[in-house]
Design a protein around this motif. Structure first.
Motif, short mmCIF file in Angstrom:
data_model
loop_
_atom_site.label_atom_id
_atom_site.label_comp_id
_atom_site.label_asym_id
_atom_site.label_seq_id
_atom_site.Cartn_x
_atom_site.Cartn_y
_atom_site.Cartn_z
N ALA A 118 0.82 -1.21 0.00
CA ALA A 118 0.00 0.00 0.00
C ALA A 118 0.86 1.26 0.00
O ALA A 118 0.49 2.29 -0.60
CB ALA A 118 -0.93 -0.02 1.22
N GLU A 119 2.02 1.21 0.66
CA GLU A 119 2.88 2.39 0.75
C GLU A 119 3.38 2.81 -0.63
O GLU A 119 3.50 4.01 -0.93
CB GLU A 119 4.06 2.11 1.68
CG GLU A 119 3.71 2.03 3.16
CD GLU A 119 2.96 0.77 3.53
OE1 GLU A 119 3.06 -0.25 2.78
OE2 GLU A 119 2.27 0.77 4.57
N GLN A 120 3.68 1.83 -1.50
CA GLN A 120 4.14 2.16 -2.84
C GLN A 120 3.04 2.88 -3.63
O GLN A 120 3.32 3.84 -4.35
CB GLN A 120 4.57 0.88 -3.57
CG GLN A 120 5.25 1.15 -4.91
CD GLN A 120 5.70 -0.13 -5.60
OE1 GLN A 120 5.22 -1.21 -5.27
NE2 GLN A 120 6.59 -0.01 -6.57
N VAL A 121 1.80 2.43 -3.48
CA VAL A 121 0.68 3.11 -4.14
C VAL A 121 0.50 4.51 -3.58
O VAL A 121 0.26 5.47 -4.33
CB VAL A 121 -0.62 2.30 -3.98
CG1 VAL A 121 -1.80 3.06 -4.57
CG2 VAL A 121 -0.49 0.93 -4.64
N GLU A 122 0.63 4.66 -2.27
CA GLU A 122 0.47 5.99 -1.65
C GLU A 122 1.52 6.97 -2.17
O GLU A 122 1.23 8.16 -2.38
CB GLU A 122 0.56 5.86 -0.14
CG GLU A 122 -0.66 5.17 0.48
CD GLU A 122 -0.46 4.80 1.94
OE1 GLU A 122 0.64 5.10 2.49
OE2 GLU A 122 -1.38 4.21 2.53
N ARG A 123 2.75 6.50 -2.39
CA ARG A 123 3.79 7.39 -2.93
C ARG A 123 3.45 7.82 -4.35
O ARG A 123 3.68 8.98 -4.75
CB ARG A 123 5.15 6.69 -2.88
CG ARG A 123 5.70 6.54 -1.46
CD ARG A 123 7.16 6.11 -1.48
NE ARG A 123 7.34 4.75 -1.98
CZ ARG A 123 7.30 3.67 -1.21
NH1 ARG A 123 7.08 3.78 0.10
NH2 ARG A 123 7.47 2.47 -1.73
N LEU A 124 2.89 6.89 -5.13
CA LEU A 124 2.46 7.23 -6.49
C LEU A 124 1.35 8.29 -6.46
O LEU A 124 1.39 9.27 -7.23
CB LEU A 124 1.98 5.99 -7.22
CG LEU A 124 1.27 6.21 -8.56
CD1 LEU A 124 2.21 6.87 -9.57
CD2 LEU A 124 0.74 4.89 -9.11
N VAL A 125 0.37 8.10 -5.61
CA VAL A 125 -0.74 9.05 -5.51
C VAL A 125 -0.23 10.43 -5.12
O VAL A 125 -0.65 11.46 -5.68
CB VAL A 125 -1.80 8.55 -4.51
CG1 VAL A 125 -2.83 9.64 -4.22
CG2 VAL A 125 -2.48 7.29 -5.03
N ALA A 126 0.71 10.47 -4.17
CA ALA A 126 1.27 11.75 -3.75
C ALA A 126 1.99 12.44 -4.92
O ALA A 126 1.88 13.67 -5.10
CB ALA A 126 2.25 11.53 -2.59
N ALA A 127 2.70 11.66 -5.73
CA ALA A 127 3.40 12.23 -6.88
C ALA A 127 2.42 12.77 -7.92
O ALA A 127 2.65 13.83 -8.51
CB ALA A 127 4.31 11.18 -7.51
N LEU A 128 1.32 12.04 -8.16
CA LEU A 128 0.30 12.51 -9.09
C LEU A 128 -0.33 13.82 -8.61
O LEU A 128 -0.52 14.76 -9.40
CB LEU A 128 -0.78 11.43 -9.26
CG LEU A 128 -0.39 10.19 -10.08
CD1 LEU A 128 -1.38 9.05 -9.85
CD2 LEU A 128 -0.32 10.53 -11.57
#
Length: 421
Positions: A398-408
């Motif tokens: 989940a943390e990897q997805v959260e980092r992607l969302v933050a970047a978007l």
């Protein structure tokens, strides 16, 4: 042993007494069915023990020939038929594991078996029952309709009714599960057992309390079908809904089994659907074994109540493994989504060249794999030049997805995580 008339009887028959289900009747059932059912493994799960904080022992009843413990009670009842009853045949109302167990052993013993199922029964269940020798009759829209018709056929054709749970012969056969468990691990602190109509836990609790009164017997029901829970506790509760644990989705619990449970079972817990799905997924991932929702209910209860079971030596019955493959696939994918390893991101874009490409570059930079992309241009409240893109993706956690969302979002994209209910 001289055959005695089978006591299995349909609704409306006198309720059996508790004296008809004893340690002795279970031992007698064990002697009758010896060699005709699988003595399934009872194994310690190191990984599940670490996850739950308890010492977990699993009884693999999903390894029976028909993939469920129901064979035990059905065979015990069949072996007590008189010659006349054998010749005429038996009848039952069931769309589940009881129908297959009764059909398989009835055919093996040369006893004609009629199974009445609702017309709404999935074709695969009809075919499975017919494949092991059962004569399936489809009648009515609900189980109660099928049950009532089975009772009519019983009288018209002189058949012997074999109830799926509410009978001491059936419960005695199911109780042999506990005999085998305690033969391997005699010092269990607790058995956590699924409850539908109550036949399995009635037999198991009879054995456990007779051999060691200190063993705690805990029943488990799906929260959508708390029928025995409500009956024992004197509550009014609604029963209904699409539960994964269809094998224990019983609206009307047994009259005989409820008396046994009131006396010999210490507690009943309820588990929700996400807990059942998680338990099914864990058993496949960790133990490499396929278990239906009802069969995973015991583990679901332990996972949902870690403080209650912490440090205890617990026996769990994986009571069945008959689950539709497409449903199993959905359960596994939904569990990955809850873990955050699968995600669906809803991103608002402008409908112009290169817009999706720029988003894809961010996925690549964060090493998140794209599985599917869905565009929505028409059915949206956005302006005509806007579009919504749903992107299903796979990540390590989940943390990897959260980092992607933050970047978007840092690039001024409007992003929404589509959550499971």
């Amino acid at each position: 042993m001289t055959a005695q008339p089978a006591s299995t009887a349909p609704r409306g028959a006198p309720v059996a007494s508790l004296e008809e289900l004893t340690l002795d009747t279970v031992h007698e059932a064990a002697a009758r069915i010896e060699g005709a059912v699988v003595k399934t493994p009872m194994m310690h799960s190191k990984t599940l023990s670490e996850i739950t904080g308890a010492e977990i022992w699993l009884k693999f009843e999903n390894l029976q020939f028909t993939a469920a413990y129901k064979e035990r009670g059905a065979l015990n009842a069949l072996l007590q038929l008189t010659d006349e009853q054998r010749t005429r045949g038996v009848i039952a109302a069931s769309a589940g594991n009881h129908s297959q167990g009764l059909s398989y052993h009835g055919t093996r013993l040369g006893v004609p078996v009629t199974i009445v199922m609702p017309r709404t029964t999935p074709t695969v269940k009809v075919m499975q029952t017919e494949s092991v020798g059962g004569n399936v009759v489809l009648e009515g829209e609900t189980f109660d309709d099928a049950y009532a018709y089975a009772c009519t056929l019983e009288q018209e054709r002189g058949l012997t009714f074999v109830h799926p749970f509410d009978d001491p012969q059936i419960a005695s056969g199911q109780g042999t599960v506990a005999l085998e468990m305690l033969d391997v691990v005699p010092d269990l602190d607790c058995m956590v057992t699924p409850i539908g109509g109550g036949g399995l836990i009635s037999g198991m609790a009879t054995v456990a309390k007779a051999l060691n009164p200190d063993i705690e017997m805990v029943g488990v029901q799906a929260a959508l079908f708390p029928s025995m829970f409500a009956k024992i506790k004197g509550e009014e509760r609604d029963c209904g809904g699409d539960t994964l644990a269809e094998g224990i989705a019983v609206k009307k619990p047994g009259e005989f089994t409820s008396k046994v449970i009131a006396e010999r079972v210490d507690d009943i817990l309820l588990v929700d659907e996400p807990s059942l799905e998680k338990a099914v997924s864990l058993l496949l991932q960790i133990e490499k074994t396929v278990v239906e929702g009802a069969g995973a209910a015991g583990l679901a209860a332990v996972l949902s109540n870690p403080e209650r079971f912490a440090g205890k030596k617990i026996g769990l019955v994986l009571c069945g493994g008959n689950i539709d493959t497409r449903l199993l696939a959905n359960v596994l994918l939904r569990d990955l989504a809850r873990q955050g390893r699968l995600a669906r991101l809803r991103i608002t874009l402008q409908d112009r060249p290169g817009a999706l490409f720029r988003v894809m570059r961010l996925f690549d930079e964060h090493n998140v794999n794209i599985i599917e992309i869905y565009h929505q241009r028409i059915f949206t409240s956005l302006p005509a030049k806007g579009l919504i893109t749903d992107i299903e993706c796979e990540a390590r956690d989940a943390e990897q997805v959260e980092r992607l969302v933050a970047a978007l979002r840092a690039k001024n994209y409007k992003v929404q995580m589509v959550e499971l209910n």
